[in-house]
Write a protein that holds these residues in place. Structure first.
Motif, PDB file in Angstrom:
ATOM      1  N   GLY A   1       0.787  -1.227   0.000  1.00 41.28           N
ATOM      2  CA  GLY A   1       0.000   0.000   0.000  1.00 41.28           C
ATOM      3  C   GLY A   1       0.812   1.266   0.000  1.00 41.28           C
ATOM      4  O   GLY A   1       0.259   2.360  -0.145  1.00 41.28           O
ATOM      5  N   GLY A   2       2.132   1.149   0.147  1.00 41.77           N
ATOM      6  CA  GLY A   2       2.992   2.331   0.183  1.00 41.77           C
ATOM      7  C   GLY A   2       3.754   2.533  -1.111  1.00 41.77           C
ATOM      8  O   GLY A   2       3.726   1.693  -2.018  1.00 41.77           O
ATOM      9  N   GLU A   3       4.464   3.645  -1.187  1.00 36.89           N
ATOM     10  CA  GLU A   3       5.224   3.947  -2.393  1.00 36.89           C
ATOM     11  C   GLU A   3       6.374   2.969  -2.600  1.00 36.89           C
ATOM     12  O   GLU A   3       6.806   2.740  -3.738  1.00 36.89           O
ATOM     13  N   GLY A   4       6.859   2.370  -1.517  1.00 36.02           N
ATOM     14  CA  GLY A   4       7.983   1.441  -1.629  1.00 36.02           C
ATOM     15  C   GLY A   4       7.572  -0.005  -1.797  1.00 36.02           C
ATOM     16  O   GLY A   4       8.382  -0.920  -1.594  1.00 36.02           O
ATOM     17  N   GLU A   5       6.337  -0.240  -2.191  1.00 35.01           N
ATOM     18  CA  GLU A   5       5.833  -1.610  -2.318  1.00 35.01           C
ATOM     19  C   GLU A   5       6.609  -2.392  -3.380  1.00 35.01           C
ATOM     20  O   GLU A   5       6.834  -1.907  -4.487  1.00 35.01           O
ATOM     21  N   GLU A   6       7.011  -3.604  -3.010  1.00 38.72           N
ATOM     22  CA  GLU A   6       7.667  -4.505  -3.956  1.00 38.72           C
ATOM     23  C   GLU A   6       7.602  -5.921  -3.408  1.00 38.72           C
ATOM     24  O   GLU A   6       7.196  -6.133  -2.262  1.00 38.72           O
ATOM     25  N   TYR A   7       7.989  -6.885  -4.251  1.00 39.08           N
ATOM     26  CA  TYR A   7       7.987  -8.247  -3.749  1.00 39.08           C
ATOM     27  C   TYR A   7       9.124  -9.044  -4.388  1.00 39.08           C
ATOM     28  O   TYR A   7       9.636  -8.707  -5.461  1.00 39.08           O
ATOM     29  N   VAL A   8       9.524 -10.081  -3.659  1.00 36.50           N
ATOM     30  CA  VAL A   8      10.496 -11.047  -4.171  1.00 36.50           C
ATOM     31  C   VAL A   8       9.872 -12.424  -4.025  1.00 36.50           C
ATOM     32  O   VAL A   8       8.979 -12.641  -3.200  1.00 36.50           O
ATOM     33  N   GLU A   9      10.317 -13.365  -4.839  1.00 34.44           N
ATOM     34  CA  GLU A   9       9.754 -14.703  -4.763  1.00 34.44           C
ATOM     35  C   GLU A   9      10.827 -15.753  -4.994  1.00 34.44           C
ATOM     36  O   GLU A   9      11.943 -15.453  -5.466  1.00 34.44           O
ATOM     37  N   GLY A  10      10.491 -16.984  -4.637  1.00 33.29           N
ATOM     38  CA  GLY A  10      11.425 -18.094  -4.827  1.00 33.29           C
ATOM     39  C   GLY A  10      10.866 -19.368  -4.233  1.00 33.29           C
ATOM     40  O   GLY A  10       9.750 -19.405  -3.701  1.00 33.29           O
ATOM     41  N   ILE A  11      11.649 -20.434  -4.341  1.00 33.77           N
ATOM     42  CA  ILE A  11      11.296 -21.737  -3.797  1.00 33.77           C
ATOM     43  C   ILE A  11      11.932 -21.880  -2.418  1.00 33.77           C
ATOM     44  O   ILE A  11      13.091 -21.490  -2.218  1.00 33.77           O
ATOM     45  N   ALA A  12      11.188 -22.428  -1.471  1.00 32.04           N
ATOM     46  CA  ALA A  12      11.663 -22.480  -0.083  1.00 32.04           C
ATOM     47  C   ALA A  12      13.031 -23.131   0.042  1.00 32.04           C
ATOM     48  O   ALA A  12      13.930 -22.606   0.708  1.00 32.04           O
ATOM     49  N   SER A  13      13.219 -24.288  -0.589  1.00 28.28           N
ATOM     50  CA  SER A  13      14.480 -25.018  -0.441  1.00 28.28           C
ATOM     51  C   SER A  13      15.657 -24.323  -1.117  1.00 28.28           C
ATOM     52  O   SER A  13      16.816 -24.654  -0.849  1.00 28.28           O
ATOM     53  N   GLU A  14      15.366 -23.337  -1.976  1.00 26.88           N
ATOM     54  CA  GLU A  14      16.420 -22.625  -2.700  1.00 26.88           C
ATOM     55  C   GLU A  14      16.514 -21.163  -2.274  1.00 26.88           C
ATOM     56  O   GLU A  14      17.166 -20.360  -2.950  1.00 26.88           O
ATOM     57  N   TRP A  15      15.873 -20.806  -1.174  1.00 33.12           N
ATOM     58  CA  TRP A  15      15.763 -19.402  -0.780  1.00 33.12           C
ATOM     59  C   TRP A  15      17.144 -18.806  -0.504  1.00 33.12           C
ATOM     60  O   TRP A  15      17.895 -19.291   0.321  1.00 33.12           O
ATOM     61  N   ALA A  16      17.447 -17.730  -1.226  1.00 34.91           N
ATOM     62  CA  ALA A  16      18.761 -17.090  -1.068  1.00 34.91           C
ATOM     63  C   ALA A  16      18.652 -15.574  -0.999  1.00 34.91           C
ATOM     64  O   ALA A  16      19.663 -14.884  -1.031  1.00 34.91           O
ATOM     65  N   HIS A  17      17.449 -15.036  -0.886  1.00 32.29           N
ATOM     66  CA  HIS A  17      17.263 -13.588  -0.844  1.00 32.29           C
ATOM     67  C   HIS A  17      17.772 -13.020   0.479  1.00 32.29           C
ATOM     68  O   HIS A  17      17.579 -13.601   1.546  1.00 32.29           O
ATOM     69  N   GLU A  18      18.405 -11.867   0.385  1.00 25.66           N
ATOM     70  CA  GLU A  18      18.837 -11.154   1.575  1.00 25.66           C
ATOM     71  C   GLU A  18      17.610 -10.547   2.267  1.00 25.66           C
ATOM     72  O   GLU A  18      16.598 -10.266   1.626  1.00 25.66           O
ATOM     73  N   PRO A  19      17.682 -10.337   3.593  1.00 26.09           N
ATOM     74  CA  PRO A  19      16.558  -9.701   4.279  1.00 26.09           C
ATOM     75  C   PRO A  19      16.228  -8.350   3.650  1.00 26.09           C
ATOM     76  O   PRO A  19      17.132  -7.577   3.309  1.00 26.09           O
ATOM     77  N   GLY A  20      14.930  -8.083   3.488  1.00 25.26           N
ATOM     78  CA  GLY A  20      14.481  -6.828   2.894  1.00 25.26           C
ATOM     79  C   GLY A  20      13.856  -5.927   3.933  1.00 25.26           C
ATOM     80  O   GLY A  20      14.433  -5.693   4.996  1.00 25.26           O
ATOM     81  N   ASP A  21      12.649  -5.449   3.649  1.00 25.51           N
ATOM     82  CA  ASP A  21      11.975  -4.546   4.563  1.00 25.51           C
ATOM     83  C   ASP A  21      11.336  -5.336   5.701  1.00 25.51           C
ATOM     84  O   ASP A  21      10.840  -6.448   5.500  1.00 25.51           O
ATOM     85  N   ARG A  22      11.327  -4.758   6.889  1.00 24.30           N
ATOM     86  CA  ARG A  22      10.751  -5.454   8.047  1.00 24.30           C
ATOM     87  C   ARG A  22       9.231  -5.551   7.961  1.00 24.30           C
ATOM     88  O   ARG A  22       8.629  -6.420   8.594  1.00 24.30           O
ATOM     89  N   LEU A  23       8.593  -4.658   7.184  1.00 21.27           N
ATOM     90  CA  LEU A  23       7.140  -4.710   7.011  1.00 21.27           C
ATOM     91  C   LEU A  23       6.826  -5.599   5.806  1.00 21.27           C
ATOM     92  O   LEU A  23       6.860  -5.144   4.664  1.00 21.27           O
ATOM     93  N   ASN A  24       6.568  -6.849   6.060  1.00 21.87           N
ATOM     94  CA  ASN A  24       6.321  -7.767   4.944  1.00 21.87           C
ATOM     95  C   ASN A  24       5.318  -8.844   5.318  1.00 21.87           C
ATOM     96  O   ASN A  24       5.124  -9.168   6.498  1.00 21.87           O
ATOM     97  N   VAL A  25       4.675  -9.357   4.303  1.00 23.62           N
ATOM     98  CA  VAL A  25       3.758 -10.498   4.420  1.00 23.62           C
ATOM     99  C   VAL A  25       4.280 -11.576   3.484  1.00 23.62           C
ATOM    100  O   VAL A  25       4.701 -11.282   2.352  1.00 23.62           O
ATOM    101  N   ILE A  26       4.265 -12.829   3.945  1.00 20.87           N
ATOM    102  CA  ILE A  26       4.761 -13.937   3.137  1.00 20.87           C
ATOM    103  C   ILE A  26       3.576 -14.751   2.623  1.00 20.87           C
ATOM    104  O   ILE A  26       2.747 -15.226   3.404  1.00 20.87           O
ATOM    105  N   ALA A  27       3.491 -14.882   1.312  1.00 19.41           N
ATOM    106  CA  ALA A  27       2.468 -15.731   0.687  1.00 19.41           C
ATOM    107  C   ALA A  27       3.101 -17.069   0.344  1.00 19.41           C
ATOM    108  O   ALA A  27       4.158 -17.123  -0.301  1.00 19.41           O
TER     109      ALA A  27
END
Length: 425
Positions: free
Chosen positions: A188-214
């Motif tokens: 809902g904010g101007e900085g809205e974005e998302y990252v995605e991946g497979i659980a067993s291959e997850w390699a994303h660095e921590p992003g924003d603390r305000l997040n929801v995981i689908a």
């Protein structure tokens, strides 16, 4: 359930204003008026920073821990107009619940904003009414395990930026490594974005603390299938042989009949299977497992965490002494120690009127005790027998497991019935 509190004798209702990542610009005119008219503004430091100078009230940041501070801050500022800021919908895992408990609904004026879950469903095209939401804010990640089923969609409310990696690791450990994750940030904010991946291959660095995981749950081929009804596979439990086996467990839970919000005493916990599956029946169910052996007690804790109910309370000590300080149960299961002096009497006395007691045994001595109590108090006495097909030479035959005698009874609510089992012997 506790009675609703009386409204606090404050001259003004407390305005509870939901605010999103879009800040002041996303608020309605009514919400802005409530904030501008407040003499005291209470909220998280991040939320307070979203307000413009025209909100001239004194700004008070919530301390940590938050919940114990609620009555104190309300009392300190109760004579003035108070506005409390909340993330999104205040009544959805928000501060609104604590305020309603303190002031009653009459003492509040709640002005909700779309929740992060509503935003997430809008972005994903997922029907909100079909969603199961699991919050990990201030709660152990292990509770997510109870919601993992093939093909299920879940929304997880994150505690912070590290939660997505924690969730990916848990999914992989529980056999759901192929699951797809999408992390939606600053919804809902101007900085809205998302990252995605497979659980067993997850390699994303921590992003924003305000997040929801689908999460779109996908089980691996090796994952043990766990159902929604009692009678999980025996292989789901770590045990040393002290385990109520699957078919007997299913019958026992059916007799105990867990209902939302109820408390179970599991006396002689063994591996904790009865208490664990009681808790899995509904997220509001509560249970205490009493086990005298400290090694088994630790094993119960591990089983509970692995099967998604880390809230199981484990009490280490012999019954009936270990029962003395426990809350009044709605149901009691006795799976061991029936012949311990005073155990049955203590459980019966503690049980609330209308509560259920179920006891299982495989020994003749305990069976005689249950037969005596059945004669005196009624209920149902049954023998449960299970046989498994096994190889017999080149053929197949039945191997009979030890039969289980089960006594179940509902405690009368009539005042003229003694609450002490020994009084009628």
């Amino acid at each position: 359930m506790p009675a609703s509190p009386s409204p606090a004798p404050f001259p003004y209702p407390v305005a509870v204003v939901g605010i999103g990542a879009d800040g002041w610009s996303g608020l309605s005119g009514t919400a802005r008026e409530a904030l501008c008219g407040a003499e005291v503004l209470i909220g998280g430091a991040r939320q307070l920073d979203l307000l413009p100078p025209e909100c001239a009230g004194a700004r008070v940041a919530w301390p940590s821990p938050l919940r114990p501070a609620v009555p104190r801050l309300l009392a300190e500022h109760g004579e003035r107009r108070i506005a409390v800021l909340a993330s999104g919908d205040p009544m959805f895992y928000g501060i609104g619940r604590a305020l309603a408990e303190e002031l009653g609904p009459e003492g509040l004026r709640v002005l909700p904003h779309p929740s992060s879950v509503s935003y997430a469903c809008a972005r994903l095209g997922w029907p909100l009414e079909d969603m199961e939401v699991v919050t990990l804010v201030g709660r152990p990640a292990a509770r997510l395990a109870a919601s993992l089923y093939e093909g299920r969609r879940l929304l997880v409310l994150s505690a912070d930026a590290s939660t997505p990696a924690t969730v990916a690791a848990l999914l992989t450990d529980r056999g759901f490594g192929p699951s797809r994750l999408r992390v939606l940030e600053q919804l809902g904010g101007e900085g809205e974005e998302y990252v995605e991946g497979i659980a067993s291959e997850w390699a994303h660095e921590p992003g924003d603390r305000l997040n929801v995981i689908a999460i779109e749950c996908r089980a691996s081929a090796e994952a043990l299938r766990l159902g929604t009804v009692p009678g999980l596979p025996d292989a789901a439990y770590e045990h040393d042989g002290q385990l109520t086996k699957r078919h007997i467990r299913a019958a026992t839970l059916g007799t105990l009949a867990p209902a939302p919000g109820e408390l179970l005493w599991d006396v002689g916990g063994g591996s904790g299977s009865i208490a664990i599956e009681w808790l899995r029946a509904h997220r509001s169910c509560r249970a205490v497992s009493v086990e005298r052996d400290p090694v088994r007690a630790e094993r119960i804790t591990r089983n509970a965490e692995r099967l998604g109910v880390p809230g199981l309370r484990v009490v280490t000590g012999p019954a009936p002494m270990a029962l003395a300080e426990l809350d009044t149960p709605d149901a009691v299961f006795i799976g061991g120690g029936l012949t311990a002096p005073g155990l049955l009497d203590a459980c019966w006395e503690a049980l609330r009127p209308g509560g259920r007691l179920v006891a299982n045994t495989v020994t003749l001595e305990s069976e005689a005790l249950l037969a005596e109590r059945h004669t005196a108090y009624g209920g149902e006495l049954v023998r449960l027998s299970v046989a498994h097909a096994v190889p017999v030479g080149g053929f197949t035959g039945w191997r009979q497991a030890m039969p289980v005698t089960q006594w179940s009874v509902t405690k009368p609510s009539s005042s003229d019935v003694s609450s002490h089992m020994g009084d009628r012997r």
